[in-house]
Scaffold this motif. Structure first.
Motif, PDB file in Angstrom:
ATOM      1  N   ALA A 195       0.813  -1.219   0.000  1.00 30.33           N
ATOM      2  CA  ALA A 195       0.000   0.000   0.000  1.00 30.33           C
ATOM      3  C   ALA A 195       0.845   1.267   0.000  1.00 30.33           C
ATOM      4  O   ALA A 195       0.316   2.363  -0.188  1.00 30.33           O
ATOM      5  CB  ALA A 195      -0.926   0.005   1.225  1.00 30.33           C
ATOM      6  N   LEU A 196       2.147   1.125   0.187  1.00 30.46           N
ATOM      7  CA  LEU A 196       3.023   2.276   0.366  1.00 30.46           C
ATOM      8  C   LEU A 196       4.245   2.122  -0.541  1.00 30.46           C
ATOM      9  O   LEU A 196       4.830   1.048  -0.621  1.00 30.46           O
ATOM     10  CB  LEU A 196       3.477   2.339   1.829  1.00 30.46           C
ATOM     11  CG  LEU A 196       4.279   3.537   2.310  1.00 30.46           C
ATOM     12  CD1 LEU A 196       3.435   4.787   2.297  1.00 30.46           C
ATOM     13  CD2 LEU A 196       4.806   3.281   3.717  1.00 30.46           C
ATOM     14  N   ARG A 197       4.633   3.207  -1.206  1.00 35.44           N
ATOM     15  CA  ARG A 197       5.843   3.197  -2.035  1.00 35.44           C
ATOM     16  C   ARG A 197       6.992   3.833  -1.248  1.00 35.44           C
ATOM     17  O   ARG A 197       6.804   4.855  -0.591  1.00 35.44           O
ATOM     18  CB  ARG A 197       5.621   3.970  -3.334  1.00 35.44           C
ATOM     19  CG  ARG A 197       4.494   3.424  -4.198  1.00 35.44           C
ATOM     20  CD  ARG A 197       4.852   2.075  -4.802  1.00 35.44           C
ATOM     21  NE  ARG A 197       3.693   1.479  -5.454  1.00 35.44           N
ATOM     22  CZ  ARG A 197       2.878   0.593  -4.887  1.00 35.44           C
ATOM     23  NH1 ARG A 197       3.100   0.196  -3.636  1.00 35.44           N
ATOM     24  NH2 ARG A 197       1.839   0.108  -5.537  1.00 35.44           N
ATOM     25  N   ILE A 198       8.169   3.239  -1.356  1.00 39.16           N
ATOM     26  CA  ILE A 198       9.351   3.717  -0.641  1.00 39.16           C
ATOM     27  C   ILE A 198      10.315   4.338  -1.653  1.00 39.16           C
ATOM     28  O   ILE A 198      10.839   3.646  -2.535  1.00 39.16           O
ATOM     29  CB  ILE A 198      10.041   2.567   0.111  1.00 39.16           C
ATOM     30  CG1 ILE A 198       9.069   1.932   1.118  1.00 39.16           C
ATOM     31  CG2 ILE A 198      11.306   3.053   0.804  1.00 39.16           C
ATOM     32  CD1 ILE A 198       9.591   0.660   1.764  1.00 39.16           C
ATOM     33  N   LEU A 199      10.548   5.646  -1.526  1.00 42.51           N
ATOM     34  CA  LEU A 199      11.400   6.390  -2.460  1.00 42.51           C
ATOM     35  C   LEU A 199      12.473   7.153  -1.690  1.00 42.51           C
ATOM     36  O   LEU A 199      12.279   8.315  -1.330  1.00 42.51           O
ATOM     37  CB  LEU A 199      10.575   7.370  -3.296  1.00 42.51           C
ATOM     38  CG  LEU A 199       9.445   6.816  -4.168  1.00 42.51           C
ATOM     39  CD1 LEU A 199       8.769   7.956  -4.925  1.00 42.51           C
ATOM     40  CD2 LEU A 199       9.983   5.784  -5.153  1.00 42.51           C
ATOM     41  N   PRO A 200      13.610   6.545  -1.415  1.00 44.09           N
ATOM     42  CA  PRO A 200      14.677   7.277  -0.735  1.00 44.09           C
ATOM     43  C   PRO A 200      15.174   8.455  -1.575  1.00 44.09           C
ATOM     44  O   PRO A 200      15.184   8.397  -2.807  1.00 44.09           O
ATOM     45  CB  PRO A 200      15.781   6.228  -0.572  1.00 44.09           C
ATOM     46  CG  PRO A 200      15.109   4.911  -0.771  1.00 44.09           C
ATOM     47  CD  PRO A 200      13.981   5.154  -1.708  1.00 44.09           C
ATOM     48  N   GLY A 201      15.590   9.503  -0.893  1.00 44.78           N
ATOM     49  CA  GLY A 201      16.242  10.597  -1.581  1.00 44.78           C
ATOM     50  C   GLY A 201      17.658  10.204  -1.957  1.00 44.78           C
ATOM     51  O   GLY A 201      18.332   9.469  -1.221  1.00 44.78           O
ATOM     52  N   THR A 202      18.120  10.674  -3.124  1.00 45.77           N
ATOM     53  CA  THR A 202      19.476  10.315  -3.544  1.00 45.77           C
ATOM     54  C   THR A 202      20.022  11.333  -4.527  1.00 45.77           C
ATOM     55  O   THR A 202      19.280  12.133  -5.102  1.00 45.77           O
ATOM     56  CB  THR A 202      19.506   8.911  -4.186  1.00 45.77           C
ATOM     57  OG1 THR A 202      20.843   8.430  -4.211  1.00 45.77           O
ATOM     58  CG2 THR A 202      18.954   8.933  -5.603  1.00 45.77           C
ATOM     59  N   GLU A 203      21.316  11.269  -4.715  1.00 54.71           N
ATOM     60  CA  GLU A 203      22.016  11.989  -5.770  1.00 54.71           C
ATOM     61  C   GLU A 203      22.647  10.935  -6.662  1.00 54.71           C
ATOM     62  O   GLU A 203      23.136   9.916  -6.174  1.00 54.71           O
ATOM     63  CB  GLU A 203      23.087  12.875  -5.139  1.00 54.71           C
ATOM     64  CG  GLU A 203      23.904  13.700  -6.102  1.00 54.71           C
ATOM     65  CD  GLU A 203      24.925  14.540  -5.322  1.00 54.71           C
ATOM     66  OE1 GLU A 203      24.600  15.683  -4.967  1.00 54.71           O
ATOM     67  OE2 GLU A 203      26.037  14.015  -5.055  1.00 54.71           O
ATOM     68  N   ILE A 204      22.628  11.145  -7.966  1.00 56.52           N
ATOM     69  CA  ILE A 204      23.175  10.166  -8.907  1.00 56.52           C
ATOM     70  C   ILE A 204      24.234  10.847  -9.766  1.00 56.52           C
ATOM     71  O   ILE A 204      23.951  11.851 -10.431  1.00 56.52           O
ATOM     72  CB  ILE A 204      22.067   9.560  -9.792  1.00 56.52           C
ATOM     73  CG1 ILE A 204      21.045   8.815  -8.922  1.00 56.52           C
ATOM     74  CG2 ILE A 204      22.663   8.619 -10.830  1.00 56.52           C
ATOM     75  CD1 ILE A 204      19.851   8.282  -9.692  1.00 56.52           C
ATOM     76  N   VAL A 205      25.448  10.315  -9.724  1.00 60.71           N
ATOM     77  CA  VAL A 205      26.558  10.834 -10.526  1.00 60.71           C
ATOM     78  C   VAL A 205      26.956   9.757 -11.527  1.00 60.71           C
ATOM     79  O   VAL A 205      27.271   8.626 -11.135  1.00 60.71           O
ATOM     80  CB  VAL A 205      27.761  11.214  -9.641  1.00 60.71           C
ATOM     81  CG1 VAL A 205      28.906  11.734 -10.512  1.00 60.71           C
ATOM     82  CG2 VAL A 205      27.357  12.272  -8.613  1.00 60.71           C
TER      83      VAL A 205
END
Length: 454
Positions: A275-285
């Motif tokens: 029921a819940l989506r997990i979206l961690p914050g990140t930086e992508i290089v």
């Protein structure tokens, strides 16, 4: 915790989701690079949103703030600062985009539920059901000083107020049932008599009596996002949120432990695990080779953690002004000075601070690091570095083993910081069948694969 069996893939058909976080106030955006654009020009917001939409991102997420950050009674001048009212900015973007979700950070501590629910409903209708609400609970006293009551709420009280706030907001969004508007020009009145319900709610924090002014959008309610990482924050997300942001998206085992904890709390709250989506914050290089990616990441960190930023971070840790020190010299020999928490930006508890300072000193001495190098190596870490193919394999493992559902990406350059992701990484993810090839719905709720609102 680590799964090593290649056949043990719990979610073989799972797709990765991307959001983009236009931060506004921060030192992570490299404002001093010649390729950097304005942080406040509407064209920058539009460029980022359209690039994200071209890359089939789920959402454009706009940080918001009711007051500039402060430290020791003064403006935190090292920040990039310039955030418009998020709902106003997102409403403008709704007319200039077609599919991407539009998520507003809006505060429950200093707003009122009837008013904010109405404004979010307006964004949801204007965008055709693409609105989201990042529910935040401000803890600092200096933001409270913008308001008549001032001050700040205790941690537990902030979540109690937020929960009551959400309850009222949902009642407002449900105020117009299906069939409330007459279906024929021959009807006696434009709206069906008594169809629009009055919202009355009297609780510990609010005393509300109103009549909702807007019907539901195509997705029913704005999608609810939440970012608290404390026990109370995780429980709040499990009870109330559709999406949870986290800081647990870099190490696989750490991400999986967080995800399993959230799923346990969902079960305890009587909700389904999906029921819940997990979206961690990140930086992508991203680099063409691993070596190039690492060199680029090193450049990014040096540009982000300037000597002034390094001294500012160390000042908040030590509890006194270090701005006159040499950032390329050693760590301060003095012991930290930390008062009890008083709502100021960056204040820490004494035990936590002493442990951190001891760790910094030991590692700086062992590695010969300067103060700035120590901050770069041991300060907040920023995510993922690699080639497009390597990152695609890594992210496929994360999502298909249930460690997360995707990432909320913070570009280190604005407005062009998503270009490498959209042009290089997304095709690699698509080739592996772990990323959509086209939008299949029109609402944010559909993009995220969430169940319809009842």
């Amino acid at each position: 915790m680590t799964r090593t069996d290649p056949a043990d893939v719990p979610r073989p058909d799972a797709l990765l989701h991307f959001g983009v976080f236009f931060q506004g106030v921060n030192h992570w955006t490299i404002w001093s690079d010649p390729s950097s654009g304005s942080q406040i020009d509407p064209a920058s917001f539009l460029r980022v949103a359209r690039t994200a939409e071209r890359g089939l991102f789920d959402a454009f997420f706009l940080g918001d703030g009711l007051r500039l950050r402060e430290s020791e009674g003064g403006i935190h001048e090292l920040d990039v600062a310039g955030r418009p009212d998020s709902i106003t900015q997102l409403s403008a973007l709704a007319a200039a985009t077609e599919r991407i979700g539009l998520v507003s950070t809006s505060n429950t501590t200093f707003n009122e539920p009837g008013d904010l629910a109405r404004r979010l409903a307006g964004l949801d209708l204007l965008s055709g059901g693409r609105a989201g609400w990042n529910v935040v609970t401000t803890h600092n006293a200096w933001t409270g000083e913008n308001f008549r009551r001032g001050g700040f709420l205790d941690h537990a009280d902030r979540y109690r107020r937020a929960e009551e706030f959400l309850s009222v907001a949902r009642a407002v969004w449900d105020g117009w049932p299906e069939g409330a508007v007459a279906g024929s020009v021959d009807a006696r009145s434009w709206s069906v008599p008594d169809a629009v319900g009055r919202v009355r709610s009297k609780g510990a924090h609010f005393d509300v009596d109103l009549v909702p002014t807007l019907p539901r959008s195509a997705q029913g309610h704005p999608v609810i996002f939440q970012a608290g990482d404390s026990g109370e924050g995780r429980d709040f997300a499990a009870r109330q949120a559709d999406v949870v942001f986290s800081a647990h998206g870099t190490d696989f085992d750490d991400a999986l432990a967080f995800a399993e904890d959230i799923r346990s709390r969902l079960r305890a709250a009587g909700r389904a695990e999906d029921a819940l989506r997990i979206l961690p914050g990140t930086e992508i290089v991203i680099g063409a080779t691993e070596k190039e990616a690492e060199e680029k990441a090193r450049w990014v960190r040096l540009e982000q953690v300037t000597p002034a930023v390094a001294l500012g971070i160390a000042s908040r840790l030590w509890g006194f002004d270090l701005s006159g020190r040499d950032a390329d010299g050693p760590l301060p020999a003095e012991d930290p000075v930390v008062a009890a928490y008083d709502g100021k930006f960056g204040t820490r508890q004494l035990g936590e601070t002493l442990d951190t300072v001891a760790e910094w000193r030991a590692k700086a001495e062992a590695n010969g690091w300067s103060l700035r190098e120590t901050v770069i190596e041991l300060g907040p870490q920023r995510g993922h570095v690699g080639t497009p193919a390597g990152l695609a394999e890594k992210f496929a493992r994360f999502v298909r083993h249930g460690a997360l559902d995707g990432f909320n990406v913070s570009p280190y350059l604005v407005p062009d910081g998503l270009d490498d992701i959209v042009e290089l990484l997304v095709p690699e993810l698509q080739e592996r069948g772990v990323y959509r090839s086209a939008y299949t719905g029109t609402t944010l709720r559909e993009h995220l694969g969430l169940a319809p609102v009842a």
